[in-house]
Design a protein around this motif. Structure first.
Motif, short mmCIF file in Angstrom:
data_model
loop_
_atom_site.label_atom_id
_atom_site.label_comp_id
_atom_site.label_asym_id
_atom_site.label_seq_id
_atom_site.Cartn_x
_atom_site.Cartn_y
_atom_site.Cartn_z
N LEU A 9 22.31 88.50 51.32
CA LEU A 9 21.74 88.84 49.93
C LEU A 9 21.55 88.56 49.10
O LEU A 9 20.56 88.89 48.07
CB LEU A 9 23.14 90.10 49.87
CG LEU A 9 23.66 91.12 50.82
CD1 LEU A 9 25.38 90.99 50.85
CD2 LEU A 9 22.68 91.50 51.20
N LYS A 10 21.83 87.89 48.13
CA LYS A 10 21.30 86.09 47.37
C LYS A 10 21.49 85.22 47.94
O LYS A 10 22.32 84.69 48.52
CB LYS A 10 22.36 86.85 46.66
CG LYS A 10 22.15 88.72 45.80
CD LYS A 10 21.90 88.55 44.68
CE LYS A 10 22.03 90.18 43.89
NZ LYS A 10 22.38 90.14 42.84
N PRO A 11 20.81 84.84 47.42
CA PRO A 11 20.59 83.02 47.77
C PRO A 11 22.27 81.55 46.67
O PRO A 11 22.21 82.18 45.77
CB PRO A 11 19.67 82.88 47.10
CG PRO A 11 18.94 83.61 45.97
CD PRO A 11 19.16 83.94 46.89
N ILE A 12 22.59 81.22 47.68
CA ILE A 12 23.40 80.47 46.88
C ILE A 12 23.52 79.19 45.90
O ILE A 12 22.10 78.44 46.26
CB ILE A 12 24.52 80.62 47.54
CG1 ILE A 12 25.01 80.93 48.29
CG2 ILE A 12 25.74 79.36 47.19
CD1 ILE A 12 26.13 81.14 49.35
N PRO A 13 23.03 78.90 44.56
CA PRO A 13 22.65 77.67 43.69
C PRO A 13 23.97 77.04 44.19
O PRO A 13 24.76 77.04 44.15
CB PRO A 13 22.81 78.16 42.60
CG PRO A 13 22.73 79.42 42.13
CD PRO A 13 23.66 80.66 43.56
N ALA B 152 29.41 73.93 46.01
CA ALA B 152 27.57 74.31 47.12
C ALA B 152 27.08 72.41 46.69
O ALA B 152 26.80 72.73 45.38
CB ALA B 152 26.79 75.41 47.14
N GLU B 153 27.22 71.75 48.09
CA GLU B 153 26.69 70.32 47.30
C GLU B 153 25.50 69.74 47.42
O GLU B 153 25.25 70.44 48.51
CB GLU B 153 27.91 69.32 48.49
CG GLU B 153 29.03 69.78 48.24
CD GLU B 153 29.85 69.03 48.91
OE1 GLU B 153 29.79 67.58 49.38
OE2 GLU B 153 30.98 69.16 49.13
N PRO B 154 24.59 69.11 47.07
CA PRO B 154 23.11 68.98 47.34
C PRO B 154 22.95 67.95 48.52
O PRO B 154 21.80 68.90 48.77
CB PRO B 154 23.20 67.60 45.97
CG PRO B 154 24.46 67.73 44.90
CD PRO B 154 25.37 68.56 45.73
N THR B 155 23.92 67.94 49.53
CA THR B 155 23.68 67.96 50.98
C THR B 155 23.68 69.06 51.72
O THR B 155 23.06 69.14 52.79
CB THR B 155 24.57 67.00 51.63
OG1 THR B 155 26.04 67.86 51.43
CG2 THR B 155 24.86 65.53 50.78
N ASP B 156 24.10 69.66 51.08
CA ASP B 156 23.74 71.49 51.39
C ASP B 156 22.43 72.42 51.26
O ASP B 156 22.38 73.02 50.94
CB ASP B 156 24.88 72.58 51.41
CG ASP B 156 26.61 72.45 51.45
OD1 ASP B 156 26.39 71.53 52.02
OD2 ASP B 156 27.04 72.13 50.29
N VAL B 157 21.50 71.69 50.21
CA VAL B 157 20.24 72.08 50.23
C VAL B 157 19.29 72.10 51.05
O VAL B 157 19.04 71.13 52.24
CB VAL B 157 19.82 71.13 48.19
CG1 VAL B 157 19.23 69.73 49.02
CG2 VAL B 157 18.54 72.17 48.05
N ASN B 158 18.25 73.46 51.03
CA ASN B 158 17.32 73.96 51.79
C ASN B 158 16.18 73.61 50.36
O ASN B 158 15.90 72.66 49.49
CB ASN B 158 17.45 75.48 52.43
CG ASN B 158 16.87 75.92 50.97
OD1 ASN B 158 16.61 76.00 49.48
ND2 ASN B 158 17.13 76.99 51.18
#
Length: 158
Positions: A61-65, A14-20
Motif C-alpha cells: 500500500l505504501k513504501p517503508i522508509p 528498517a535497516e540500510p541493508t533492506d534498501v531497494n
C-alpha cells in the motif's frame, strides 16, 4: 505448548541493508518479515511445525522508509482441518514520533506438519466477536476466489 496463541506482533527496524534501488525497503524484505510473523503465529496456534502453503493477494500500500520501525501483526482468521489462514498487516512509523502507516496486507495459509512432513490436525478457531466473524468471512471469500484463480492459472501452467 499449553496455550494457543492466535496473534503475534513482530517489530523490525528498517535497516540500510533492506534498501531497494528506490531508497525504500525492498519488497522481498517485507515479504520475509510477513512470512516470519505468519509462521510464528501459525506455530503459536497449532503447537506444530508449519509450512507455507499459499501467500495470496499481497498488497503493498505504501513504501517503508529506511530507519522506520516496522510492526508486523499476524492473526489466525480461519482454521481448516490441518491449515490456518493468517492475516498479516504491516505498519511502519518514524521511531522519533509520528503515526504508524499501514503499508502492506496479505493472507497466508500455513499447514501444520509432523516430523515426516505429513499434515496434522490443528485446533479449530471459533470467531467470538463481530470483527472475528467478519475476518472469517473474509477468509472464506478468499478461498472461493482462489478456486477461480487456480482454474484460470491451470490453462497457462506447463
Amino acid at each position: 505448548m499449553s496455550e494457543r496463541q492466535r496473534e503475534i506482533t513482530l517489530r523490525f527496524l528498517a535497516e540500510p541493508t533492506d534498501v531497494n534501488f528506490g531508497g525504500k525497503v525492498h519488497g522481498g524484505a517485507v515479504m520475509k518479515w510477513i512470512d516470519q510473523a505468519g509462521y510464528a503465529c501459525a506455530v503459536g496456534w497449532s503447537g506444530q511445525y508449519c509450512v507455507t502453503a499459499y501467500v495470496g493477494g499481497i498488497r503493498f500500500l505504501k513504501p517503508i522508509p529506511i530507519g522506520h520501525m516496522v510492526e508486523v501483526n499476524a492473526r489466525v482468521i480461519y482454521t481448516g482441518r490441518t491449515s490456518m489462514h493468517v492475516a498479516v498487516n504491516v505498519r511502519a512509523a518514524d521511531p522519533r514520533g509520528g503515526d504508524r502507516t499501514h503499508t502492506t496486507h496479505c493472507v497466508i495459509i500455513f499447514v501444520a506438519v509432523n516430523s515426516n512432513g505429513e499434515p496434522v490436525p490443528v485446533s479449530s478457531w471459533t470467531p467470538e466477536t463481530e470483527e472475528d466473524r467478519a475476518q472469517e468471512q473474509y477468509a472464506r471469500r478468499l478461498m472461493e476466489l482462489r478456486k477461480s484463480i487456480e482454474e484460470e492459472m491451470q490453462q497457462y501452467q506447463a
